[in-house]
Design a protein around this motif. Structure first.
Motif, PDB file in Angstrom:
ATOM      1  N   TYR A  39      28.905  26.599  60.056  1.00 62.83           N
ATOM      2  CA  TYR A  39      28.932  26.211  58.632  1.00 62.83           C
ATOM      3  C   TYR A  39      29.299  27.413  57.758  1.00 62.83           C
ATOM      4  CZ  TYR A  39      26.983  24.739  54.074  1.00 62.83           C
ATOM      5  OH  TYR A  39      26.792  24.452  52.747  1.00 62.83           O
ATOM      6  N   LYS A  96      32.521  28.000  55.410  1.00 60.38           N
ATOM      7  CA  LYS A  96      32.355  28.135  53.953  1.00 60.38           C
ATOM      8  C   LYS A  96      33.052  29.405  53.457  1.00 60.38           C
ATOM      9  CE  LYS A  96      30.375  24.608  52.194  1.00 60.38           C
ATOM     10  NZ  LYS A  96      31.123  23.810  51.216  1.00 60.38           N
ATOM     11  N   GLY A 120      23.897  13.210  48.199  1.00 62.54           N
ATOM     12  CA  GLY A 120      23.613  14.583  47.781  1.00 62.54           C
ATOM     13  C   GLY A 120      24.172  14.963  46.414  1.00 62.54           C
ATOM     14  N   MET A 178      27.189  18.870  56.947  1.00 66.15           N
ATOM     15  CA  MET A 178      25.914  19.575  56.744  1.00 66.15           C
ATOM     16  C   MET A 178      24.855  19.111  57.740  1.00 66.15           C
ATOM     17  SD  MET A 178      26.071  21.236  53.648  1.00 66.15           S
ATOM     18  CE  MET A 178      24.485  21.149  52.846  1.00 66.15           C
ATOM     19  N   THR A 207      18.355  17.846  48.356  1.00 67.38           N
ATOM     20  CA  THR A 207      19.154  16.626  48.551  1.00 67.38           C
ATOM     21  C   THR A 207      18.477  15.696  49.569  1.00 67.38           C
ATOM     22  OG1 THR A 207      20.441  17.811  50.211  1.00 67.38           O
ATOM     23  CG2 THR A 207      21.381  17.705  48.004  1.00 67.38           C
TER      24      THR A 207
END
Ligand SMILES: NC(=O)c1ccc[n+]([C@@H]2O[C@H](COP(=O)([O-])OP(=O)(O)OC[C@H]3O[C@@H](n4cnc5c(N)ncnc54)[C@H](OP(=O)(O)O)[C@@H]3O)[C@@H](O)[C@H]2O)c1
Length: 243
Positions: free
Chosen positions: A141, A145, A12, A65, A176
């Motif tokens: 996630y 973050k 990525g 991810m 990505t």
């Protein structure tokens, strides 16, 4: 020649950072899991041997991810144990992983010429965006973050008097897919499309197409090169280059 450590350089954005910086020669690949603080210290020792004890820039790009978790809302888990496991793993990688990697490389950065630390952030961790665009997905996630932004802030405060520039940058939505290990399933794709459409409704200028990887990374490197101590503690959107 300036020295960069890219944490999460195998795929990525991190891999493209390595590719764009590798025009400089002298690329060394080291392996460490960010939840393994011992392995990170070993990696930092190896870097120290290579650079003579210094490091100019640390870019922490690593994050968990995986698409199974990425689109889950708080009520989408099979049971509480699954929810606990997902949040705990996300926290270990996306929050503590940053702390362990910065702590491992800090002695080198203190002796470096630039004293720059970039923590790769995400709009998923932006509380205002989540509320305005009504984003209930990316629960684990996004929560981690948001915590990563606070970790960046704590380091910025801690290191301000030493002339550091510690900042977070949201790269925006970046393509990505070439190095992705999994793809969203149909439900995931629908959740992603709905989120992007909701963001576009709130911010009409928003382009829901993912940015090409090379351009996104070019803009990230531009931001890193231009960053100075006046940006210590800031959360920056990446400038979006069109060519
Ligand atoms: N792509 C986007 O649209 C986007 C948008 C907003 C923010 N971001 C942020 O940008 C950063 C990079 O994202 P990406 O899209 O490039 O992700 P990616 O393609 O999934 O790559 C993630 C990288 O993190 C590494 N990683 C994951 N867990 C790790 C662990 N426990 N220890 C060490 N390395 C680990 C992976 O290594 P392995 O190969 O070993 O798994 C891989 O190199 C992340 O911080 C992400 O939150 C990305």
């Amino acid at each position: 020649m300036s020295s960069y450590a890219i944490i999460g350089g195998s795929r990525g954005i991190g891999l493209e950072l390595v590719r764009q910086l590798s025009g400089r020669k002298n690329v060394h690949v080291l392996q460490a899991d960010v939840i393994d603080h011992h392995a990170l210290k070993v990696a930092a020792d190896k870097v120290s041997e290579l650079t003579g004890g210094t490091l100019d820039v640390l870019i922490h790009s690593a994050a968990r991810m995986d698409h199974t978790s990425l689109y889950r809302r708080l009520t989408d888990y099979a049971d509480d144990n699954q929810l606990d496991a997902d949040f705990t793993e996300a926290f270990r990688v996306n929050v503590l992983g940053i702390v362990h990697s910065i702590n491992a490389f800090l002695p080198l950065l203190r002796k470096g010429g630039f004293k720059k630390i970039l923590v790769m952030s995400s709009g998923a961790g932006d509380r205002e965006l989540a509320w305005k665009a009504r984003v209930a997905t990316s629960a684990a996630y996004g929560t981690t973050k948001a915590a990563a932004n606070m970790v960046m802030t704590k380091y910025a405060v801690l290191l301000e008097s030493e002339g550091f520039t510690v900042f977070a940058l949201s790269p925006g939505y970046v393509d990505t897919t070439d190095t992705a290990v999994d793809q969203p399933d149909e439900a995931g794709k629908a959740a992603l499309d709905e989120m992007l459409e909701n963001i576009r409704k709130v911010y009409p200028g928003y382009d829901p197409a993912p940015a090409p990887l090379s351009l996104a990374v070019k803009s990230i490197l531009m931001a890193v090169q231009q960053a100075d101590p006046s940006q210590n503690g800031q959360y920056l959107p990446a400038p979006r280059l069109t060519s």
